[in-house]
Design a protein around this motif. Structure first.
Motif, PDB file in Angstrom:
ATOM      1  N   UNK A   1       0.826  -1.223   0.000  1.00  0.00           N
ATOM      2  CA  UNK A   1       0.000   0.000   0.000  1.00  0.00           C
ATOM      3  C   UNK A   1       0.855   1.267   0.000  1.00  0.00           C
ATOM      4  N   UNK A   2       1.860   1.396   0.892  1.00  0.00           N
ATOM      5  CA  UNK A   2       2.677   2.603   0.837  1.00  0.00           C
ATOM      6  C   UNK A   2       3.496   2.704  -0.453  1.00  0.00           C
ATOM      7  N   UNK A   3       3.903   1.569  -1.009  1.00  0.00           N
ATOM      8  CA  UNK A   3       4.650   1.584  -2.264  1.00  0.00           C
ATOM      9  C   UNK A   3       3.756   2.058  -3.412  1.00  0.00           C
ATOM     10  N   UNK A   4       2.519   1.601  -3.434  1.00  0.00           N
ATOM     11  CA  UNK A   4       1.564   2.066  -4.438  1.00  0.00           C
ATOM     12  C   UNK A   4       1.398   3.580  -4.343  1.00  0.00           C
ATOM     13  N   UNK A   5       1.318   4.077  -3.116  1.00  0.00           N
ATOM     14  CA  UNK A   5       1.168   5.514  -2.918  1.00  0.00           C
ATOM     15  C   UNK A   5       2.374   6.268  -3.492  1.00  0.00           C
TER      16      UNK A   5
ATOM     17  N   UNK B   1      10.260   7.482  -5.902  1.00  0.00           N
ATOM     18  CA  UNK B   1       9.838   6.145  -5.458  1.00  0.00           C
ATOM     19  C   UNK B   1      11.043   5.293  -5.100  1.00  0.00           C
ATOM     20  N   UNK B   2      12.110   5.384  -5.904  1.00  0.00           N
ATOM     21  CA  UNK B   2      13.312   4.612  -5.611  1.00  0.00           C
ATOM     22  C   UNK B   2      13.964   5.096  -4.318  1.00  0.00           C
ATOM     23  N   UNK B   3      14.030   6.402  -4.121  1.00  0.00           N
ATOM     24  CA  UNK B   3      14.634   6.943  -2.899  1.00  0.00           C
ATOM     25  C   UNK B   3      13.877   6.473  -1.669  1.00  0.00           C
ATOM     26  N   UNK B   4      12.550   6.486  -1.752  1.00  0.00           N
ATOM     27  CA  UNK B   4      11.737   6.022  -0.612  1.00  0.00           C
ATOM     28  C   UNK B   4      11.991   4.548  -0.336  1.00  0.00           C
ATOM     29  N   UNK B   5      11.966   3.733  -1.392  1.00  0.00           N
ATOM     30  CA  UNK B   5      12.108   2.290  -1.202  1.00  0.00           C
ATOM     31  C   UNK B   5      13.493   1.929  -0.682  1.00  0.00           C
TER      32      UNK B   5
ATOM     33  N   UNK C   1      10.007  -2.513  -9.725  1.00  0.00           N
ATOM     34  CA  UNK C   1       8.747  -1.853 -10.070  1.00  0.00           C
ATOM     35  C   UNK C   1       8.787  -0.341  -9.830  1.00  0.00           C
ATOM     36  N   UNK C   2       9.976   0.179  -9.453  1.00  0.00           N
ATOM     37  CA  UNK C   2      10.173   1.626  -9.522  1.00  0.00           C
ATOM     38  C   UNK C   2      10.341   2.048 -10.983  1.00  0.00           C
ATOM     39  N   UNK C   3      10.686   1.087 -11.849  1.00  0.00           N
ATOM     40  CA  UNK C   3      10.924   1.397 -13.248  1.00  0.00           C
ATOM     41  C   UNK C   3      12.121   2.298 -13.464  1.00  0.00           C
ATOM     42  N   UNK C   4      13.022   2.308 -12.500  1.00  0.00           N
ATOM     43  CA  UNK C   4      14.153   3.233 -12.508  1.00  0.00           C
ATOM     44  C   UNK C   4      15.458   2.454 -12.690  1.00  0.00           C
ATOM     45  N   UNK C   5      16.121   2.583 -13.845  1.00  0.00           N
ATOM     46  CA  UNK C   5      17.374   1.845 -14.065  1.00  0.00           C
ATOM     47  C   UNK C   5      18.448   2.148 -13.022  1.00  0.00           C
TER      48      UNK C   5
ATOM     49  N   UNK D   1       2.674  -1.409 -14.523  1.00  0.00           N
ATOM     50  CA  UNK D   1       2.390  -2.840 -14.432  1.00  0.00           C
ATOM     51  C   UNK D   1       2.060  -3.225 -12.994  1.00  0.00           C
ATOM     52  N   UNK D   2       2.829  -2.698 -12.049  1.00  0.00           N
ATOM     53  CA  UNK D   2       2.593  -3.010 -10.635  1.00  0.00           C
ATOM     54  C   UNK D   2       1.254  -2.460 -10.166  1.00  0.00           C
ATOM     55  N   UNK D   3       0.929  -1.249 -10.625  1.00  0.00           N
ATOM     56  CA  UNK D   3      -0.305  -0.600 -10.176  1.00  0.00           C
ATOM     57  C   UNK D   3      -1.543  -1.261 -10.777  1.00  0.00           C
TER      58      UNK D   3
END
Length: 216
Positions: free
Chosen positions: A14-18, A28-32, A53-57, A183-185
């Motif tokens: 849930x927090x990752x989706x947010x 999103x990558x920094x948070x994760x 699933x951040x989609x960030x290389x 894709x994740x969402x």
């Protein structure tokens, strides 16, 4: 202490989706990565799949810097989903230790989608960039075994050899790296997604944990 220090991928969903919904890929990558940095190694290894699933290389660099024991397969799957190219994987093979194990898992994750993969992996269908020739792959695996032939490494090498043609198949991937957050969402709109999701009898809403896992 992070509020997510003991959270598995289900609790992080849930927090990752947010974060994915509100933040650019860098946010999103920094948070994760901040969350993962607070977690014990085994839990971090399990949750590493979310990096894809951040989609960030740029997540590949974080994986490279933070891989450690225990080396769960999630590290390699994330690396494949993020499109880690063959020259980078060779570097990991030669580096040894956890990097070598992750490299082998990454190669395995580049095989053609199969029912024992998670639904999201099957839909994403990553393809190995800058793929080597079959001979080059065989030489790299032989060098890997010569350096260390533990049962874990032997089993991985055997699996890669068995699926070598699939791993080297080339062609377009199912979902672009930049589209992995979408894709994740919501996997439903993507090509082949309805059939794959139906095969796993997965209800998408509230069950992302199952979407991230294969049947093994």
């Amino acid at each position: 202490m992070s509020e997510h220090q003991f959270a598995d991928s289900r609790a992080l969903s849930a927090p990752f989706v947010q974060q994915l919904s509100m933040q650019p890929p860098d946010g999103a990558l920094a948070w994760l990565t901040c969350v993962l940095a607070t977690q014990a190694p085994a839990l971090r290894s399990s949750n590493a799949i979310l990096l894809a699933y951040t989609g960030n290389p740029a997540a590949i660099d974080w994986i490279d810097a933070n891989i450690g024991s225990p080396v769960a397969g999630a590290w390699g799957v994330a690396a494949a989903l993020l499109g880690t190219p063959w020259p980078h994987i060779v570097g990991w093979l030669q580096r040894g230790g956890p990097h070598r194990l992750m490299a082998l898992d990454t190669l395995r994750a580049y095989r053609k989608p199969a029912v024992n993969m998670s639904p999201l992996e099957q839909i994403a269908a990553p393809v190995l960039p800058q793929a080597p020739t079959k001979t080059e792959l065989e030489q790299a695996l032989a060098a890997c075994l010569a350096a260390s032939a533990t049962p874990r490494i032997q089993a991985a090498v055997n699996a890669i050899a068995e699926h070598a043609d699939e791993i080297l198949r080339g062609g377009p991937r199912g979902v672009a790296v930049a589209d992995l957050p979408r894709l994740y969402l919501d996997p439903e709109p993507f090509k082949d997604a309805p059939a794959i999701l139906a095969q796993h009898e997965t209800v998408v809403g509230g069950m992302r944990e199952n979407l991230l896992k294969g049947i093994w």
